[in-house]
Design a protein around this motif. Structure first.
Motif, short mmCIF file in Angstrom:
data_model
loop_
_atom_site.label_atom_id
_atom_site.label_comp_id
_atom_site.label_asym_id
_atom_site.label_seq_id
_atom_site.Cartn_x
_atom_site.Cartn_y
_atom_site.Cartn_z
N PRO A 128 57.74 37.14 19.68
CA PRO A 128 57.19 37.31 18.29
C PRO A 128 55.83 38.08 18.11
CG PRO A 128 57.47 35.03 18.58
CD PRO A 128 57.80 35.79 20.11
N ALA A 129 55.52 39.03 17.35
CA ALA A 129 54.45 39.99 17.20
C ALA A 129 53.20 39.24 17.45
CB ALA A 129 54.56 40.72 15.70
N ILE A 130 52.96 37.93 16.82
CA ILE A 130 51.59 37.49 16.78
C ILE A 130 51.29 37.07 18.55
CG2 ILE A 130 51.56 36.55 14.59
CD1 ILE A 130 52.28 33.76 15.76
N PHE A 131 52.44 36.86 19.25
CA PHE A 131 52.20 36.66 20.58
C PHE A 131 51.98 37.96 21.32
CE2 PHE A 131 54.29 32.66 19.06
CZ PHE A 131 53.21 32.04 19.42
N ARG A 132 52.92 38.74 21.10
CA ARG A 132 52.96 39.94 21.78
C ARG A 132 51.54 40.79 21.51
NH1 ARG A 132 56.09 43.59 18.67
NH2 ARG A 132 57.40 41.82 18.70
N GLU A 133 50.88 40.79 20.36
CA GLU A 133 49.62 41.42 20.29
C GLU A 133 48.52 40.98 21.07
OE1 GLU A 133 48.93 41.28 15.88
OE2 GLU A 133 48.44 39.40 16.05
N VAL A 134 48.27 39.49 21.03
CA VAL A 134 47.17 39.21 21.81
C VAL A 134 47.38 39.53 23.13
CG1 VAL A 134 46.66 37.23 20.13
CG2 VAL A 134 48.39 36.90 22.03
N ILE A 135 48.59 39.68 23.77
CA ILE A 135 48.59 39.93 25.28
C ILE A 135 48.44 41.52 25.42
CG2 ILE A 135 50.39 40.20 27.16
CD1 ILE A 135 51.81 37.71 26.31
N VAL A 136 48.84 42.36 24.41
CA VAL A 136 48.63 43.69 24.25
C VAL A 136 47.03 44.05 24.25
CG1 VAL A 136 48.91 45.88 23.18
CG2 VAL A 136 50.83 44.60 23.49
N LEU A 137 46.39 43.39 23.17
CA LEU A 137 44.95 43.40 23.07
C LEU A 137 44.10 42.92 24.34
CD1 LEU A 137 44.85 42.35 19.47
CD2 LEU A 137 44.59 44.86 20.06
N LYS A 138 44.71 41.88 24.82
CA LYS A 138 43.85 41.28 26.03
C LYS A 138 43.91 42.22 27.14
CE LYS A 138 41.42 39.59 28.28
NZ LYS A 138 40.17 39.39 27.98
N GLU A 139 45.25 42.28 27.66
CA GLU A 139 45.39 42.90 28.96
C GLU A 139 45.56 44.49 29.06
OE1 GLU A 139 45.15 40.78 30.85
OE2 GLU A 139 46.35 39.10 30.52
N LEU A 140 45.95 45.01 27.85
CA LEU A 140 46.14 46.52 27.79
C LEU A 140 44.81 47.25 27.29
CD1 LEU A 140 49.90 47.34 27.21
CD2 LEU A 140 48.59 47.00 29.34
N GLU A 141 44.27 46.51 26.45
CA GLU A 141 43.06 46.95 25.69
C GLU A 141 41.85 46.29 26.25
OE1 GLU A 141 43.45 49.73 24.23
OE2 GLU A 141 45.28 49.93 23.90
N GLU A 142 42.01 45.41 26.90
CA GLU A 142 40.95 44.68 27.63
C GLU A 142 39.74 44.07 26.50
OE1 GLU A 142 39.65 46.00 31.29
OE2 GLU A 142 41.74 46.90 31.67
N LEU A 143 40.39 43.78 25.37
CA LEU A 143 39.29 43.17 24.42
C LEU A 143 39.00 41.63 24.71
CD1 LEU A 143 40.73 44.31 20.83
CD2 LEU A 143 39.40 45.32 22.51
N SER A 144 37.87 41.30 24.36
CA SER A 144 37.56 39.90 24.57
C SER A 144 38.22 38.88 23.33
CB SER A 144 35.93 39.77 24.34
OG SER A 144 35.55 40.00 23.21
N TYR A 145 38.20 37.70 23.59
CA TYR A 145 38.70 36.73 22.79
C TYR A 145 38.07 37.02 21.31
CZ TYR A 145 40.86 33.72 26.24
OH TYR A 145 41.75 33.49 27.33
#
Lengths: 179, 248
Positions: A128-145
């Motif tokens: 689901p998008a809300i889980f996909r986006e946190v992984i993309v933002l964390k691992e691929l964009e390396e954003l902090s929490y």
């Protein structure tokens, strides 16, 4: 016209460096090439128009916030009410899911899956998008929490739990491909 | 001496530990536990492998070159700054200079997008006759109902004495998050008040009109309120003032 040129210059300096991040997020959220391009263009125009109000801070997170909102608007329009199903998926995992997760006695195959581009893409796209986006933002964009919390407009604790859930779900998807 | 973690606690901290988001003291405790516990250690190794797998092997989609060209040509065709559209939201631009970046995070897209969503939710609640999951005018019934369903505590008051009886509360969605919605009645008019947490600063009530509905929007103590109704702006404002003042 001079003010306009200065705006353009500022836009080039501030926004353009984050074009790839913007497109990456839009593409992961929509899973659609042309939608992602449209969303990035529209988001950049919006960013340009509001740029003179931007007081400073994290430009990338700001742009990604706009991109995310546009992406969800697109998702909503293309999926109608089904979009909301995503949110209900946050409920607890079924027993069957847990059984699949517990079954991790094939480390080689499992490691292979985690390095398989196609398997990762399929697995992530199945979330689901809300889980996909946190992984993309964390691992691929390396954003902090904290940055992710800003972009997705939820508390940091929610970011943490979605990330944990998202990773478990992805693991499950990767194992499922294996069967 | 810090107490030792058990495996359950350790599992809870494993993700933020992996992401370097833990305070030093807790991170040290996780570290200590991992050194001793083979099963948690294996779990952690798996998470690391998954993270590395995603970082190194998941597709990344950079913007095609054409996209940048399109954007720049569109921007060069734009009218000079301060396009007419921005003036439609005067209150927003008035606060612009003083606004912090947090405000943009809270209201990243133009106000009209959010307001449109507010009106749609209002209309939907009337169409589906689904005003309240917890139909009650008793704030001691409605307020606790929200506990555990959302991660903030919305202020709930009944204003029957002032002519705005509380009909009940329900959950709704705005800006892709679960929010609290309270339904009030005034005469024949139904009022929905959407309540959501916001990192933004307090702001005084602004009145807007969207698709024939009146909206009053304000923020107080990191909670954003959006009151919407076909009720006239004056009465709607009265209710907003009552809610903002905190009721009795």
């Amino acid at each position: 016209m001079k003010a306009h040129n200065e705006d353009t210059k500022r836009f080039e300096q501030l926004i353009l460096p984050h074009l790839n991040a913007a497109h990456n997020l839009a593409r992961w959220l929509t899973r659609n090439d042309s939608a992602a391009q449209d969303i990035v263009q529209e988001s950049c125009l919006r960013a340009f128009k509001s740029l003179h109000r931007f007081a400073g801070g994290n430009v990338r997170a700001w742009l990604l916030t706009i991109v995310r909102n546009q992406s969800y608007t697109w998702l909503k329009e293309s999926a109608g009410e089904r979009y909301y199903v995503d949110i209900d998926d946050e409920a607890a995992m079924s027993e069957k899911d847990k059984a699949i997760l517990a079954h991790t006695d094939t480390p080689e195959v499992w490691t292979g899956r985690m390095q398989d581009r196609q398997a990762l893409q399929n697995g992530l796209e199945a979330l689901p998008a809300i889980f996909r986006e946190v992984i993309v933002l964390k691992e691929l964009e390396e954003l902090s929490y904290k940055e992710i919390a800003g972009v997705t407009d939820v508390p940091i604790g929610t970011v943490m739990s979605r990330l944990a859930r998202g990773r478990e779900m992805l693991k499950k998807e990767l194992l499922k491909n294996d069967e | 001496m810090t107490s030792e973690l058990n495996c359950n606690d350790c599992a809870n901290w494993l993700h933020p530990y992996l992401d370097n988001e833990l305070e030093t003291e807790i991170a040290a405790r996780v570290n200590m536990h991992l050194a001793k516990c083979a099963s948690c250690k294996a779990r952690f190794a798996e998470l690391q492998a998954l993270r590395d797998g995603i970082r190194q092997h998941a597709p990344y989609y950079p913007a095609p070159e054409l996209v940048q060209q399109h954007i720049m040509s569109q921007i060069n065709r734009q009218k000079p700054a301060f396009s007419s559209r921005l003036w439609l939201v005067p209150a927003f631009s008035a606060t612009a200079l003083a606004a912090s970046v947090m405000l943009y995070l809270a209201v990243p897209s133009p106000q009209d997008m959010l307001m449109d969503e507010v009106v749609s939710s209002h209309v939907r609640s009337l169409m589906e006759q689904h005003l309240a999951d917890v139909p009650s005018s008793d704030k001691h019934t409605v307020k606790p109902w929200f506990t555990g369903k959302i991660d903030f505590s919305p202020p709930v008051y009944d204003f029957t004495a002032q002519g705005y009886p509380l009909l009940g509360g329900r959950l709704d969605y705005l800006q892709h998050q679960t929010v609290a919605a309270l339904a009030y009645k005034h005469g024949k008019h139904i009022i929905n008040v959407f309540i959501l947490p916001t990192p933004g600063a307090d702001s005084t009530p602004q009145t807007l009109s969207v698709r024939g509905y009146n909206i009053i929007a304000w923020q107080k103590n990191h909670i954003a309120f959006r009151a919407v109704s076909d009720l006239n702006a004056k009465d709607l404002n009265e209710l907003s003032q009552l809610i903002s003042a905190g009721g009795t």
